[in-house]
Structure formats: C-alpha cells, structure tokens
Motif scaffolding. Structure first.
Motif, mmCIF file in Angstrom:
data_model
loop_
_atom_site.group_PDB
_atom_site.id
_atom_site.type_symbol
_atom_site.label_atom_id
_atom_site.label_comp_id
_atom_site.label_asym_id
_atom_site.label_seq_id
_atom_site.Cartn_x
_atom_site.Cartn_y
_atom_site.Cartn_z
ATOM 1 N N PHE A 251 0.891 -1.491 -0.070
ATOM 2 C CA PHE A 251 -0.124 0.009 0.539
ATOM 3 C C PHE A 251 0.735 1.489 -0.022
ATOM 4 N N ASP A 252 0.590 2.422 -0.845
ATOM 5 C CA ASP A 252 1.270 3.373 -0.993
ATOM 6 C C ASP A 252 0.208 4.841 -0.632
ATOM 7 N N LYS A 253 0.623 5.547 -0.977
ATOM 8 C CA LYS A 253 -0.540 7.228 -1.692
ATOM 9 C C LYS A 253 0.619 8.034 -1.945
ATOM 10 N N LEU A 254 -0.427 9.322 -2.440
ATOM 11 C CA LEU A 254 0.163 10.511 -2.240
ATOM 12 C C LEU A 254 -0.438 11.417 -2.373
ATOM 13 N N ALA A 255 0.138 12.437 -1.191
ATOM 14 C CA ALA A 255 -0.891 13.696 -1.344
ATOM 15 C C ALA A 255 -1.291 14.182 -2.104
ATOM 16 N N PHE A 256 -2.438 15.227 -2.343
ATOM 17 C CA PHE A 256 -2.762 16.145 -4.081
ATOM 18 C C PHE A 256 -1.416 17.032 -3.696
ATOM 19 N N ASP A 257 -0.860 17.482 -2.634
ATOM 20 C CA ASP A 257 0.173 18.257 -3.188
ATOM 21 C C ASP A 257 1.623 18.503 -3.127
ATOM 22 N N LYS A 258 1.539 16.385 -3.472
ATOM 23 C CA LYS A 258 3.144 15.751 -4.318
ATOM 24 C C LYS A 258 2.986 15.596 -5.713
ATOM 25 N N PHE A 259 1.959 15.544 -6.388
ATOM 26 C CA PHE A 259 1.610 14.994 -7.540
ATOM 27 C C PHE A 259 2.462 15.667 -8.435
ATOM 28 N N SER A 260 2.606 16.959 -8.556
ATOM 29 C CA SER A 260 3.400 17.754 -9.006
ATOM 30 C C SER A 260 4.693 17.228 -8.858
ATOM 31 N N GLU A 261 5.424 16.906 -7.898
ATOM 32 C CA GLU A 261 6.438 16.377 -7.113
ATOM 33 C C GLU A 261 7.286 15.259 -7.911
ATOM 34 N N ASP A 262 6.102 14.373 -7.978
ATOM 35 C CA ASP A 262 6.212 13.745 -7.205
ATOM 36 C C ASP A 262 5.100 12.498 -8.206
ATOM 37 N N PRO A 263 5.162 12.433 -9.186
ATOM 38 C CA PRO A 263 3.804 11.855 -10.380
ATOM 39 C C PRO A 263 4.575 10.542 -9.988
ATOM 40 N N LEU A 264 3.263 9.583 -9.810
ATOM 41 C CA LEU A 264 3.419 8.311 -10.372
ATOM 42 C C LEU A 264 2.821 7.547 -11.682
ATOM 43 N N ASN A 265 4.147 6.135 -11.416
ATOM 44 C CA ASN A 265 4.531 6.043 -13.347
ATOM 45 C C ASN A 265 5.064 4.846 -12.800
#
Length: 573
Positions: A251-265
């Motif tokens: 399990f992992d998660k990404l806060a909205f404020d991190k979307f631009s800094e650390d995009p998931l791929n």
C-alpha cells in the motif's frame, strides 16, 4: 508514578499530539496550484499515453480536455439500487454522480427525517469528481471518455426480488467497429462492474488499449455553523489524495500537494488505484492477471487544479470479425474494513490508522464484535473499557496498592516535610528510606500508563476514521459518537471523575509548588481538551476513570481491613 503524574504525563502527550495534528493541517504543505500541461505530462511516462505497458500502442494518447464545444450534450441515466444512486452521462459513458443512500450528510432527526445522502462522485464544478473510462487506438477509431454513446433507457431501478441490473451503452464507427460498454450493479454492493466489448466489424485488425481514471478537484472546506463544529471536525486530520496497491510494494499513497513533485508511473499486476477522503474511497480494480500502468498528473481547470489518477491496460488486438472484452470493477463507497478485504487484496488498507495501526486494527475488530453483541457503539466502547481493565488489572494492582500505602503514610510524609523544610535532598533521602521500610514502590504505575496511552490514541484514530461510528448514536443527547458533545456534559462528568480521583490519591511530598498548582488545574485542562474530542473517546475515558476509582477503592478497603486485622492480632498477642 502516582496518579497526579499520570494525569500530567497523559496531558502533555495528548496536547503535543493534537498540536502536531493542527500544525500539519494549518501550516503544512497545501495542494499545489501549479498544473502539469499535457506536453510535460508526456515526459513523465504514462500520464497521457501508454508508455510503460508491455505491448502498448505508444502513439495513442488519452485526451485530457473536455468534449469539444458545440458537441451534442449527453443524456443522463439514473441507476438506483438499495445502497447506491448512480448517474451515468452518455457523453463518454462516465459515472458523474454517486449517492450513498445509507450515509446521509447530516444525522436523521425529527425535524429532518430524510436528509440528503452523501454524494461521492459529483458533477458540480467546485466539487467535481468523476470516474471515467474508455478506449484509445493509434490506428483506428475508439470511444474515449468524451465520445457520445447511445442508451435505450434513462432510468434503471433495482426492484424487490431483483439482484442485478445491467446498463448497456453502445457506440458504432463508420468503419464497422462497435463497442458496447456495460455497467453492472448488484444488491447490497458498492462495487460497479464494467465491461467494454469490442466487436470488430471492419476489414482490418483493431489495436488499442482500455483505460480507467478518476479525476477530481479539491472541494471547498466544509461550512460549520459554530466554533465547536469547526474545531472538532475530525476530517481536518484525515488523508485526502491518491492511493494504490501492488503485490510487490504493497500500500502507498500520494497527497494532492505532491502530485506535481512526485508523479506516479508504475507498472502493476494484481493491484488497484484509488482516491481517498475521510470515511470514503473510490477505487478502480483492474483484472488481477493483467499488467497495468498506474499514473498521476495535474490538469488545469477554471475551478482549480484537477487531480487525475489513471490505470492504463495492456494492448488489445481484435481481428476482423472477432470480439474481445476488457473488464474492470469500480468501488465507490464507505471504508468498511471487513468488506473491503473481501473485494480486493489490500483494499482494506485504505482505512489507514497510520502509526497506531498495530493497536487500532485489532481494536476496531473488537469494537465491531462488541457492537454486534450490544447493537450500540457507545455500549461497545463501555464493554471495551471493562475488558481492557480486566486484562491489565494485575499490572495496575501494584499502582493501587502503592497509592493506598502512600495515603496511609501521608501524616508521616507531612512530618518529614516539616522537619526538613527546604532541604530537598535530605527530604528525598528520608522519603526513599520510608518507602523502602514500608515496601512501597512509587513508580509501580508506570507500566499500566504505558499500555493505556497507546490504547487511548489508537481509539482516537479508530473513532476519527471508522465510518461505522460516523453519526452513530449513543443515548439521550449524543447523536454522533464521532463528533464532540454539543452540550459539554461528558467533559463535565469526566472533570468530576478526575476530582474524585485526585481526592483519593495523595499528593507526593516535596512536589514543586508550580507543579502542585498545575495539578489543581488539570481537571479544567482536560475539560477544555475533551470539549473538542469525539464523544465516544470521552465515554471511553469516563468509564476508564470510574473503573480506576472503583479498583482503587477496593484495594484501599482491602488494605485497611488487612491492617486492622493485623493490629487486632498484635493487640491480642
């Protein structure tokens, strides 16, 4: 450690934890207003295309904009089951609204017996949240989430005795390619099944990819009618953002404020991709045996940045005259831990208790069982307190015995204080000799405190995050155990319990005058703190305090009787 120091230790830990939570919410990183354009998104991999998926058609890109201006508006299809009311837009065949019929926005009252249900997916601009899906092809026509589908009906209702509804949508291209998108819903379920059947009636092979995505804006903060509601709103401390699961990385998660800094791929087989909020989760569940690419990006929108998570499937090739179907499931509902665990591996982890999971998860399970027994979450909390006190009684007994002995020694301690005055070193030495002679351990209560403090914070997290306790009534004026007591009755009761406890526990001789004054104000400090705590947590501590009072009374009475009997025996002897 005597009881007064126990209170002080607990208060310091609790205040520090609450201040940290408040600071993180008010001054921590906030969702970024910067956006990723489609051109820059392509550089991150699969954000707007199919890079990273084995066998994918890399030339095809998922459109990120809305349907072109001037296009025919789609029809709205309403689907009603016993637990869900869904709205599907034939423009794209997307789910644009989902109302959870068993979860009203406000508690049911006599004045408002039928409040509006929670709307999770929402087509309102400032609350926009949609579950979209479609097909893309590099060489041929394909219906994406902007394409207009055709539907035979605009209303479906699950009738008594009926367990399943199918909602078909169709699209046909001039080349002969036909796609049937079919949603299926079931009685009692928050899972929506999706199939996209590709029927290739053209003269050449059709090759493309299926994708699913969630797209939303950050909604405006809730409106509160008073000061108490604002500062007791537990949603302020809950995670809000994207989450995903893979068998390898869990399990992992990404806060909205991190979307631009650390995009998931990330290429995942056997996982899921979701967006979380307080109490509820929306998750795409692709086939467990197919490699998918999970990605995130940020899109510009007049109502604010749109945060997008996408699941891109592997390449699909359909020969002329053949059919092939892409399937997936969508969960759109509450974070019911036991149900989520049966739907997909790791989906129950969206009910995330953070650092307290090791205690909170079994605590939640026990509370569930006790609620099934009592039919009331408040009584379940009371039973939980009783079970905890029974379990740790032997550990706590040493503290009660020590407190009872110290109470008897208070006249002798006062005499030592008078004798040594301000000489704290001699006073301390004399007290230690007295403790040793009377076989008293002043730190006997440390272990029970170390046990109960983690339980307190774990229960606080359970009450804050568990949707079962949302709007759960107790008795009388308590209509919601997850919210603060509106009349401050429970905090006042706890103050009385604290005063009674302080009366039974002797103040340690030699205590610093400032500390002694602080201890006198402890009940008031707790009253202010508990005024903003969930009512269920205050119930827990009231009952826990009463249990400690009863246990202390019983031990003190037992020691008094034993000492009296010993004195009589000496007198007779």
């Amino acid at each position: 450690m005597n009881q007064t120091r126990t209170f002080l230790l607990f208060a310091l830990v609790a205040v520090a934890y609450l201040l940290w939570n408040a600071w993180e919410k008010d001054y921590g990183p906030q969702p970024s207003t910067s956006v990723t354009t489609s051109a820059s998104a392509e550089k991150t991999g699969a954000a707007n295309g199919t890079d990273g998926v084995p066998g994918a058609v890399t030339a095809a890109k998922v459109p990120v904009d809305a349907a072109p201006a001037g296009e025919t508006a789609g029809q709205l299809i309403t689907v009603t089951t016993d637990v869900l009311r869904l709205t599907i837009d034939t423009r794209g065949g997307s789910l644009i609204r989902s109302e959870l019929l068993g979860y009203p926005v406000t508690p049911r009252t006599k004045k408002n017996p039928d409040p509006a249900p929670i709307r999770l997916l929402d087509d309102r601009g400032e609350h926009f949240f949609a579950a979209q899906d479609g097909l893309i092809s590099a060489s041929g026509a394909a219906p994406d989430h902007r394409t207009l589908f055709q539907a035979a009906r605009t209303r479906y209702t699950l009738d008594p005795g009926q367990n399943t509804i199918e909602i078909p949508l169709t699209w046909t291209d001039a080349s002969g390619v036909r796609v049937t998108k079919r949603y299926t819903v079931h009685r009692g379920s928050y899972v929506v099944e999706l199939s996209q059947e590709i029927d290739n009636g053209s003269a050449s092979a059709w090759t493309g990819n299926a994708y699913r995505q969630l797209q939303r804006v950050v909604p405006p903060p809730p409106v509160h009618s008073n000061f108490l509601e604002k500062f007791s709103d537990q949603s302020r401390y809950s995670f809000f953002g994207a989450a995903w699961y893979s068998p390898e990385k869990k399990f992992d998660k990404l806060a909205f404020d991190k979307f631009s800094e650390d995009p998931l791929n990330l290429v995942v087989t056997g996982g899921w991709l979701a967006m979380e909020q307080h109490y509820f989760v929306t998750a795409w569940l692709p086939p467990a045996n197919e490699a998918q690419t999970f990605s995130t990006t940020v899109l510009s929108d007049p109502n604010g940045p749109r945060y997008l998570v996408r699941d891109m499937g592997p390449s699909i090739t359909v020969a002329p005259g053949q059919q092939q179907t892409s399937q997936a499931r969508l969960y759109v509902g509450p974070k019911l831990r036991e149900q989520l665990a049966t739907i997909a591996p790791g989906l129950e982890l969206t009910l995330d208790y953070g650092m307290f999971s090791i205690v909170a998860s079994p605590l939640h399970w026990v509370l569930n069982q006790l609620e099934k027994l009592t039919g009331n979450w408040g009584f379940a909390i009371i039973l939980l307190v009783l079970l905890i006190n029974i379990a740790i009684y032997k550990l706590s007994e040493a503290q009660y015995v020590s407190a009872a002995r110290m109470r008897k020694l208070k006249p002798r301690m006062d005499a030592l204080k008078e004798r040594y005055g301000d000489d704290k070193q001699k006073m301390q030495q004399a007290m230690m000799e007295l403790y040793k002679k009377e076989k008293i351990n002043p730190v006997a209560g440390c272990l029970p405190v170390l046990i109960t403090i983690p339980i307190f914070f774990a229960l606080y997290t359970v009450l804050r995050e568990s949707v079962e306790l949302r709007q759960a009534p107790f008795v009388g004026w308590i209509h919601d155990l997850s919210a603060a007591d509106p009349y401050f009755v429970l905090p006042a009761i706890y103050v009385l319990v604290m005063l009674a406890t302080q009366w039974m526990m002797p103040q340690q001789p030699g205590m610093d005058p400032t500390q002694a004054k602080m201890m006198k104000f402890m009940p008031l400090m707790f009253a202010v703190m508990f005024a903003f705590f969930p009512a269920g947590l205050v119930v827990y501590y009231i009952v826990n305090g009463l249990c400690r009072l009863v246990q202390q009374w019983w031990v003190t009475r037992r020691i008094d009787r034993a000492d009296a009997a010993k004195g009589q025996a000496i007198a007779k002897g």
